[in-house]
Design a protein around this motif. Structure first.
Motif, short mmCIF file in Angstrom:
data_model
loop_
_atom_site.label_atom_id
_atom_site.label_comp_id
_atom_site.label_asym_id
_atom_site.label_seq_id
_atom_site.Cartn_x
_atom_site.Cartn_y
_atom_site.Cartn_z
N CYS A 141 39.90 -35.84 -32.88
CA CYS A 141 38.76 -34.92 -32.67
C CYS A 141 37.86 -34.87 -33.89
N ARG A 187 34.28 -29.78 -28.85
CA ARG A 187 35.33 -30.51 -29.57
C ARG A 187 34.69 -31.76 -30.16
N ARG A 245 47.34 -28.96 -31.45
CA ARG A 245 47.71 -29.18 -30.05
C ARG A 245 49.22 -29.28 -29.89
N ASN A 281 51.17 -31.36 -28.78
CA ASN A 281 51.50 -32.75 -28.43
C ASN A 281 52.79 -33.15 -29.13
N GLN A 308 47.06 -19.46 -28.12
CA GLN A 308 46.34 -20.69 -28.45
C GLN A 308 44.91 -20.39 -28.85
N ASP A 311 41.55 -22.40 -29.69
CA ASP A 311 40.95 -23.73 -29.67
C ASP A 311 39.54 -23.66 -29.13
N CYS A 343 38.28 -26.05 -27.38
CA CYS A 343 38.21 -26.88 -26.17
C CYS A 343 38.99 -26.22 -25.04
N GLU A 347 41.98 -27.87 -23.38
CA GLU A 347 43.22 -28.01 -24.15
C GLU A 347 44.18 -26.86 -23.84
N LEU A 348 43.61 -25.74 -23.45
CA LEU A 348 44.40 -24.51 -23.32
C LEU A 348 45.32 -24.60 -22.10
N ASN A 361 47.89 -26.73 -21.98
CA ASN A 361 48.58 -28.02 -21.93
C ASN A 361 50.04 -27.88 -22.32
N ASN A 362 50.93 -28.31 -21.48
CA ASN A 362 52.39 -28.33 -21.68
C ASN A 362 53.08 -26.96 -21.61
N THR A 420 46.97 -37.90 -35.28
CA THR A 420 47.44 -37.68 -33.91
C THR A 420 47.85 -38.98 -33.23
#
Ligand code: ADP
Ligand code: MG
Length: 578
Positions: A98, A158, A278, A280, A299, A301, A303, A306-307, A309-310, A418
């Motif tokens: 990013c 982002r 993130r 990740n 979270q 962020d 973006c 992105e919020l 995720n997982n 990343t």
């Protein structure tokens, strides 16, 4: 496209340079050739710093680091076809990190399109996968608006890379100067705040946490949130953990930094606030067994995609990290609160940190030769200036180095990131050195490379020497990828002479004299095998502010990280020295 002889003419190349300058672009990295040479020359004429590199990939890494370090995209200028294709690695890396970046690629002439022109390739399409915006201006006159859109897109929302394609026939074509309208410099990126109710909810979740943890990522570094985050940490007495490039947003030696108890902190926290990091692989996806199954994530962020995720976050704070941290601080100003410093959570974390630090210190103090990683990094850490840039890559070199080498300033650590990209180091170091030269002369750049990682972009040493950038390259040399063989075993292995005795894929030539790559171009080179030699050569390198140097440090070819941590995989930071 009139050619009124009474009017001043301007070339496509000059328009591109002027458009970049108007958008406050200050740095360009690249390799010239047909059809982009004139663009580099025009940019240089306007005061844009041009750095000629040896491989487009490294040029692209350098340009992307400029974006992260300065918040304004650097440009990577490359030729058509293969040149552009070589930049894709750099674009992909920037996209994953990013980071803002502008790639300008020359392309074949429009009238030869689809005819098998020299280096013809569908460049705009090729770049789309790695960028936020990828386009070719439809005429010379609209170059400025496309460049403005590229720069703006790279830093709004982002951040990420943008591509502008320049057909060869644009470069030298002259148009009437009055037919070109330069678009004003785009406004700084808009700063958005989180919903008030969400901020209120986040503050309440933090207040009710039994085992809270803040995670500070490179998004927080990019957002310049250092002051606000430090206030939050100190005012609320919260433990924090930096991600690899989040290191230095708050100094690594801050008493609330729990990097040395990373695994423990992640595993038992019941509330985790993510500031620009993130979920990740680096943070193990936010899932058990590395986390509590019912851990509450907050979270933060910029973006929205992105919020969530997982994991399903407990609270979402969409917007700029710096602004949102200030919003949180407002809540804690209104109703002051601090996490009890004598809680059992703090005790657990402190105890674990003590154990991990002792284990590393123990390894660092081993006197056996060849040295192990810890001994090397311990001695390096001892001498590093507080304000230096630290660039690092390589598997063990980066992972172990990160736990020992400290960062005290935000945006002063650059690594494989990343995407886990090897080969970024020299480009990043060059970018950091160029920024240092302009903004803080005398500031040093230390580039800690594994021997394998060094190989990917090793010829950029010539670039370093050509521009006389006083970078200190450390090659931590274990004769291989992950590990290698000592010279005797290597000889023994090949002596067998039977056809099955081939070099294993992870091997590199033992005792390679990488320092001679540096001396070949006039820099200083050192081959070191003992802690004393390391100390001495590093001292000399730091004292010499006029010359780059490369210290080739031989370590135990089978040296690895602390045994207790081998199962934890890449991205772990289990120890921080001091
Ligand atoms: P790390 O590798 O340090 O964990 P990541 O690259 O995974 O960090 O995450 C960085 C995050 O920061 C990205 O999701 C990105 O959208 C976000 N980000 C970047 N700039 C800002 C900003 N100004 N405000 C909020 N979030 C940001
Ligand atoms: Mg190696």
């Amino acid at each position: 496209e009139s050619s009124d002889r009474s009017e001043k003419q301007v070339s496509g190349a000059e328009i591109i340079a002027q458009a970049l300058k108007t958008q406050d672009v200050a740095y360009m990295f690249g390799i010239v050739g047909i059809p982009v040479t004139e663009i580099a020359v025009a940019a240089q004429k306007l005061g844009i710093t041009y750095v000629g590199m040896r491989n487009e990939q490294a040029a692209c890494y350098a340009a992307s680091a400029i974006g992260y370090l300065t918040g304004r995209p650097g440009v990577c200028l490359v030729v058509s076809g293969p040149g552009l294709i070589h930049t894709l690695g750099g674009m992909a890396n920037a996209n994953m990190n990013c980071w803002p970046l502008i790639v300008i690629g020359g392309s074949s002439e429009r009238r030869q399109e689809m005819m098998g022109a020299f280096q013809e390739f569908p460049q705009v399409e090729a770049c789309r996968l790695y960028s936020k915006f990828s386009a070719r201006p439809s005429s010379i006159e609209c170059i400025p608006s496309i460049i403005e859109k590229a720069v703006r897109s790279s830093i709004y929302g982002r951040p990420g890379p943008c591509y502008v394609d320049i057909p060869a026939d644009f470069v030298n074509f002259q148009v009437n100067v009055n037919s070109v309208k330069y678009v004003e410099c785009c406004m700084p990126p808009p700063v958005s705040m989180a919903e008030t109710s969400a901020v209120y909810m986040a503050a309440s979740v933090i207040r009710n946490a039994r085992q809270p943890l803040l995670i500070i990522g490179k998004g927080a570094a990019y957002a310049h949130a250092e002051e606000a985050l430090r206030k939050l940490v100190e005012q609320c007495k919260l433990p924090f953990l930096p991600t690899p490039m989040g290191k230095g947003v708050i100094p690594d030696n801050h008493p609330n930094c729990v990097a040395a108890a990373r695994s423990r902190a992640l595993q038992f926290a019941d509330v985790i606030v993510l500031f620009g990091a993130r979920l990740n692989w680096i943070l193990h996806f936010g899932l058990p067994p590395r986390y509590q199954p019912d851990v509450k994530f907050i979270q933060v962020d910029i973006c929205a995609e992105e919020l969530g995720n997982n994991v399903k976050p407990a609270v979402i704070l969409l917007g700029d990290i710096n602004a949102i941290t200030k919003q949180l601080l407002e809540q804690f100003d209104k109703t002051p609160w601090q996490y009890p410093p004598e809680s059992s959570w703090w005790q657990t974390l402190r105890e674990k940190m003590k154990i991990n630090k002792a284990a590393s210190k123990e390894l660092a103090s081993q006197k056996s030769l060849p040295m192990n990683y810890y001994t090397v990094f311990y001695h390096v850490q001892e001498q590093l200036p507080r304000d230096c840039f630290v660039v690092s890559e390589g598997a063990n070199t980066m992972d172990i180095g990160r736990t020992v080498i400290q960062n005290y300033l935000p945006r002063h650590r650059l690594d494989a990131g990343t995407f886990g990209t090897m080969g970024v180091g020299l480009g990043f170091a060059i970018a950091a050195a160029i920024v240092a030269k302009d903004r803080n002369p005398g500031q040093r750049v230390i580039c800690v490379e594994g021997d394998s990682a060094f190989g990917f972009s090793g010829m950029e040493v010539e670039t370093i020497c050509r521009y006389n950038l006083p970078i200190i390259l450390l090659v931590v040399n274990n004769n291989g990828i992950y590990q290698g063989f000592d010279a005797d075993s290597w000889k023994e292995m090949l002596k067998f002479g039977d056809s099955t005795a081939v070099a294993p894929p992870f091997c590199l030539l033992p005792n390679s004299h990488y320092e001679q790559v540096m001396t070949a171009f006039g820099g200083k080179g050192y081959f070191v095998q003992t802690p004393e030699e390391l100390q001495k050569s590093l001292k000399q390198s730091l004292a010499d502010t006029t010359k780059p140097s490369l210290i080739n440090i031989m370590i135990e070819p089978q040296s690895a990280r602390k045994t207790q941590d081998t199962s934890l995989g890449n991205g772990e930071a289990v120890h921080s020295y001091e």
